[in-house]
Design a protein around this motif. Structure first.
Motif, PDB file in Angstrom:
ATOM      1  N   UNK A  55      12.115   7.839  -4.178  1.00 20.90           N
ATOM      2  CA  UNK A  55      13.221   6.980  -4.588  1.00 20.90           C
ATOM      3  C   UNK A  55      12.963   6.230  -5.877  1.00 20.90           C
ATOM      4  N   UNK A  56      12.947   4.892  -5.782  1.00 21.56           N
ATOM      5  CA  UNK A  56      12.791   4.056  -6.966  1.00 21.56           C
ATOM      6  C   UNK A  56      11.307   3.915  -7.290  1.00 21.56           C
ATOM      7  N   UNK A  57      10.737   4.957  -7.866  1.00 20.17           N
ATOM      8  CA  UNK A  57       9.305   5.000  -8.140  1.00 20.17           C
ATOM      9  C   UNK A  57       9.098   5.827  -9.402  1.00 20.17           C
ATOM     10  N   UNK A  58       8.126   5.478 -10.257  1.00 21.03           N
ATOM     11  CA  UNK A  58       7.919   6.256 -11.492  1.00 21.03           C
ATOM     12  C   UNK A  58       7.768   7.749 -11.263  1.00 21.03           C
ATOM     13  N   UNK A  59       7.074   8.147 -10.182  1.00 19.63           N
ATOM     14  CA  UNK A  59       6.892   9.574  -9.935  1.00 19.63           C
ATOM     15  C   UNK A  59       8.213  10.276  -9.648  1.00 19.63           C
ATOM     16  N   UNK A  60       9.140   9.568  -9.020  1.00 18.38           N
ATOM     17  CA  UNK A  60      10.427  10.171  -8.678  1.00 18.38           C
ATOM     18  C   UNK A  60      11.293  10.427  -9.902  1.00 18.38           C
ATOM     19  N   UNK A  61      10.888   9.885 -11.052  1.00 18.29           N
ATOM     20  CA  UNK A  61      11.646  10.124 -12.284  1.00 18.29           C
ATOM     21  C   UNK A  61      11.627  11.592 -12.673  1.00 18.29           C
ATOM     22  N   UNK A  62      10.718  12.368 -12.118  1.00 18.18           N
ATOM     23  CA  UNK A  62      10.701  13.795 -12.477  1.00 18.18           C
ATOM     24  C   UNK A  62      11.966  14.491 -12.009  1.00 18.18           C
ATOM     25  N   UNK A  63      12.594  13.986 -10.926  1.00 19.64           N
ATOM     26  CA  UNK A  63      13.863  14.565 -10.482  1.00 19.64           C
ATOM     27  C   UNK A  63      14.909  14.469 -11.587  1.00 19.64           C
ATOM     28  N   UNK A  95       0.831  -1.202   0.000  1.00 19.11           N
ATOM     29  CA  UNK A  95       0.000   0.000   0.000  1.00 19.11           C
ATOM     30  C   UNK A  95       0.869   1.257   0.000  1.00 19.11           C
ATOM     31  N   UNK A  96       2.013   1.181   0.666  1.00 23.38           N
ATOM     32  CA  UNK A  96       2.925   2.326   0.685  1.00 23.38           C
ATOM     33  C   UNK A  96       3.415   2.633  -0.722  1.00 23.38           C
ATOM     34  N   UNK A  97       3.678   1.602  -1.522  1.00 27.12           N
ATOM     35  CA  UNK A  97       4.161   1.822  -2.890  1.00 27.12           C
ATOM     36  C   UNK A  97       3.050   2.348  -3.792  1.00 27.12           C
ATOM     37  N   UNK A  98       1.886   1.746  -3.684  1.00 31.02           N
ATOM     38  CA  UNK A  98       0.800   2.070  -4.625  1.00 31.02           C
ATOM     39  C   UNK A  98       0.019   3.333  -4.250  1.00 31.02           C
ATOM     40  N   UNK A 115      27.308   2.743 -13.630  1.00 26.35           N
ATOM     41  CA  UNK A 115      26.869   1.532 -14.317  1.00 26.35           C
ATOM     42  C   UNK A 115      25.440   1.188 -13.889  1.00 26.35           C
ATOM     43  N   UNK A 116      24.733   0.372 -14.687  1.00 26.90           N
ATOM     44  CA  UNK A 116      23.325   0.097 -14.372  1.00 26.90           C
ATOM     45  C   UNK A 116      23.059  -0.300 -12.929  1.00 26.90           C
ATOM     46  N   UNK A 117      23.845  -1.232 -12.391  1.00 29.02           N
ATOM     47  CA  UNK A 117      23.607  -1.704 -11.024  1.00 29.02           C
ATOM     48  C   UNK A 117      23.828  -0.577 -10.024  1.00 29.02           C
ATOM     49  N   UNK A 118      24.905   0.169 -10.180  1.00 30.62           N
ATOM     50  CA  UNK A 118      25.182   1.241  -9.223  1.00 30.62           C
ATOM     51  C   UNK A 118      24.197   2.396  -9.373  1.00 30.62           C
ATOM     52  N   UNK A 119      23.721   2.631 -10.603  1.00 34.93           N
ATOM     53  CA  UNK A 119      22.709   3.679 -10.788  1.00 34.93           C
ATOM     54  C   UNK A 119      21.397   3.277 -10.120  1.00 34.93           C
ATOM     55  N   UNK A 120      21.077   1.968 -10.128  1.00 31.89           N
ATOM     56  CA  UNK A 120      19.898   1.503  -9.402  1.00 31.89           C
ATOM     57  C   UNK A 120      20.057   1.751  -7.903  1.00 31.89           C
ATOM     58  N   UNK A 121      21.279   1.522  -7.387  1.00 33.04           N
ATOM     59  CA  UNK A 121      21.550   1.796  -5.978  1.00 33.04           C
ATOM     60  C   UNK A 121      21.388   3.279  -5.680  1.00 33.04           C
ATOM     61  N   UNK A 122      21.863   4.113  -6.591  1.00 36.88           N
ATOM     62  CA  UNK A 122      21.742   5.554  -6.415  1.00 36.88           C
ATOM     63  C   UNK A 122      20.273   5.960  -6.348  1.00 36.88           C
ATOM     64  N   UNK A 123      19.450   5.364  -7.209  1.00 37.88           N
ATOM     65  CA  UNK A 123      18.017   5.660  -7.187  1.00 37.88           C
ATOM     66  C   UNK A 123      17.379   5.191  -5.886  1.00 37.88           C
ATOM     67  N   UNK A 124      17.799   4.004  -5.402  1.00 34.81           N
ATOM     68  CA  UNK A 124      17.230   3.465  -4.169  1.00 34.81           C
ATOM     69  C   UNK A 124      17.552   4.372  -2.981  1.00 34.81           C
ATOM     70  N   UNK A 125      18.780   4.877  -2.952  1.00 33.86           N
ATOM     71  CA  UNK A 125      19.190   5.733  -1.829  1.00 33.86           C
ATOM     72  C   UNK A 125      18.984   7.222  -2.114  1.00 33.86           C
ATOM     73  N   UNK A 126      18.310   7.517  -3.215  1.00 35.64           N
ATOM     74  CA  UNK A 126      18.125   8.911  -3.610  1.00 35.64           C
ATOM     75  C   UNK A 126      17.490   9.788  -2.529  1.00 35.64           C
ATOM     76  N   UNK A 127      16.459   9.317  -1.805  1.00 32.51           N
ATOM     77  CA  UNK A 127      15.892  10.188  -0.757  1.00 32.51           C
ATOM     78  C   UNK A 127      16.927  10.622   0.277  1.00 32.51           C
TER      79      UNK A 127
END
Length: 342
Positions: free
Chosen positions: A237-245, A88-91, A171-183
């Motif tokens: 963080x890793x969420x479609x809405x956060x892509x606006x950043x 529910x937190x994600x959606x 790199x893809x994996x590290x960029x995913x980590x960056x997105x996860x820790x973005x907040x």
């Protein structure tokens, strides 16, 4: 191929956050941020745009509803399983909390009550902050004003990733980590990149948030607080809405400093996707930005985004994209091609 010594020197420069580590200083053009000249040119041709400027207090009704809805959802999940809470937190929680974060952005420009009522604007932004579980409203307001004024300047514009981020997350994996820790990264970067004295309103924001969090735990339970915090963390963080950043200022198209997004998710985030328009006229409220585009369409023909999911995909898997693909200063003609070939 860099030698070990060259790699060490590069890493050291990343730590020092030297603006000249990526390109020689003569490759950069130090001028005013690009929207200043655009604003003057647009107003010269379309002076009627001035009528669009000013606050729209209808946002008050929206954020009162969103805050109350978040606390109702927090009450509903007080005894739910962790799987249900996170789903529910994600959606839902992430959507509502990110919407409230965008409202904080809007209110930070005094677009709820106008410049003549600064206290009312700050109080409303703190109200929007309550379901986010972490105090961000007032600090964001302070640093975001510098982002507008000094867009593209490495130290003053704290939205620009540090050189260390650019070096570590390529790199893809590290960029995913960056997105996860973005907040976390996005939240603490301003305080070590461009530290400023703590203000009284920041203390009030912090105190109000602590009281709200304690009340949630006492009245609803710890799981409800986790739901609210998860909604904030996931939503930023890793969420479609956060892509606006990423979509707003990363260099998807050459040296274009700002991009707009014209897609179906704009209404949820108070039209934050109309970002070129917003930087051109930061004192036009969110619901009038589409009118601005219609009045002066010849100024808004730049490449734009239509999908934030695609933005995330390109950011992760395109080797030219990543934290490093953010404008610092303004590259002189021909330098961009030289960088791509190097």
């Amino acid at each position: 191929m860099k030698t070990t010594k060259e790699t060490f020197k590069w890493f050291y420069r990343c730590l020092s956050l030297d603006v000249r580590t990526m390109t020689p200083d003569e490759d950069w053009q130090w001028t005013e941020e690009p929207h200043t000249a655009r604003r003057q040119a647009i107003l010269k041709k379309h002076p009627e745009i001035k009528k669009l400027m000013g606050p729209d207090s209808f946002i008050v009704y929206i954020v009162v509803f969103e805050v109350l809805l978040q606390f109702i959802l927090a009450w509903l999940v007080r005894d739910a399983s962790w799987t249900t809470i996170l789903a529910l937190a994600y959606c839902a929680g992430a959507v509502l909390n990110h919407s409230l974060g965008s409202a904080i952005h809007e209110i930070g420009h005094n677009l709820a009550f106008g410049h003549s009522h600064p206290i009312a604007n700050r109080v409303l932004s703190i109200w929007c902050n309550l379901p986010l579980a972490a105090p961000i409203a007032i600090s964001y307001r302070i640093f975001h004003s510098a982002h507008h004024r000094y867009l593209g300047e490495e130290y003053a514009d704290v939205d620009i990733p540090t050189r260390l981020e650019c070096y570590l997350f390529r790199r893809p994996v590290t960029k995913m980590l960056w997105l996860f820790f973005h907040p976390i990264i996005h939240g603490i970067r301003p305080f070590y990149k461009s530290p400023r004295p703590v203000t009284g309103w920041e203390i009030i924001n912090f105190a109000a948030q602590v009281v709200a969090d304690i009340l949630v735990v006492k009245l609803l339970g710890f799981r409800s607080l986790i739901y609210l915090f998860s909604g904030m963390y996931i939503g930023l963080g890793f969420h479609p809405l956060a892509a606006h950043f990423i979509s707003e200022h990363y260099l998807f198209n050459g040296g274009q400093a700002t991009h707009s997004y014209y897609g179906p998710l704009n209404p949820i985030l108070f039209n934050v996707g109309y970002h070129i328009e917003h930087h051109d006229f930061p004192y036009i409220s969110y619901n009038k930005l589409p009118q601005l585009k219609k009045i002066a369409p010849e100024f808004y023909q730049q490449p734009y985004h239509t999908s934030w999911i695609k933005v995330l995909w390109d950011f992760i898997f395109d080797e030219n994209m990543g934290p490093h693909a953010r404008g610092v200063g303004y590259l002189k003609d021909g330098v961009e091609e030289k960088l791509k070939s190097s």
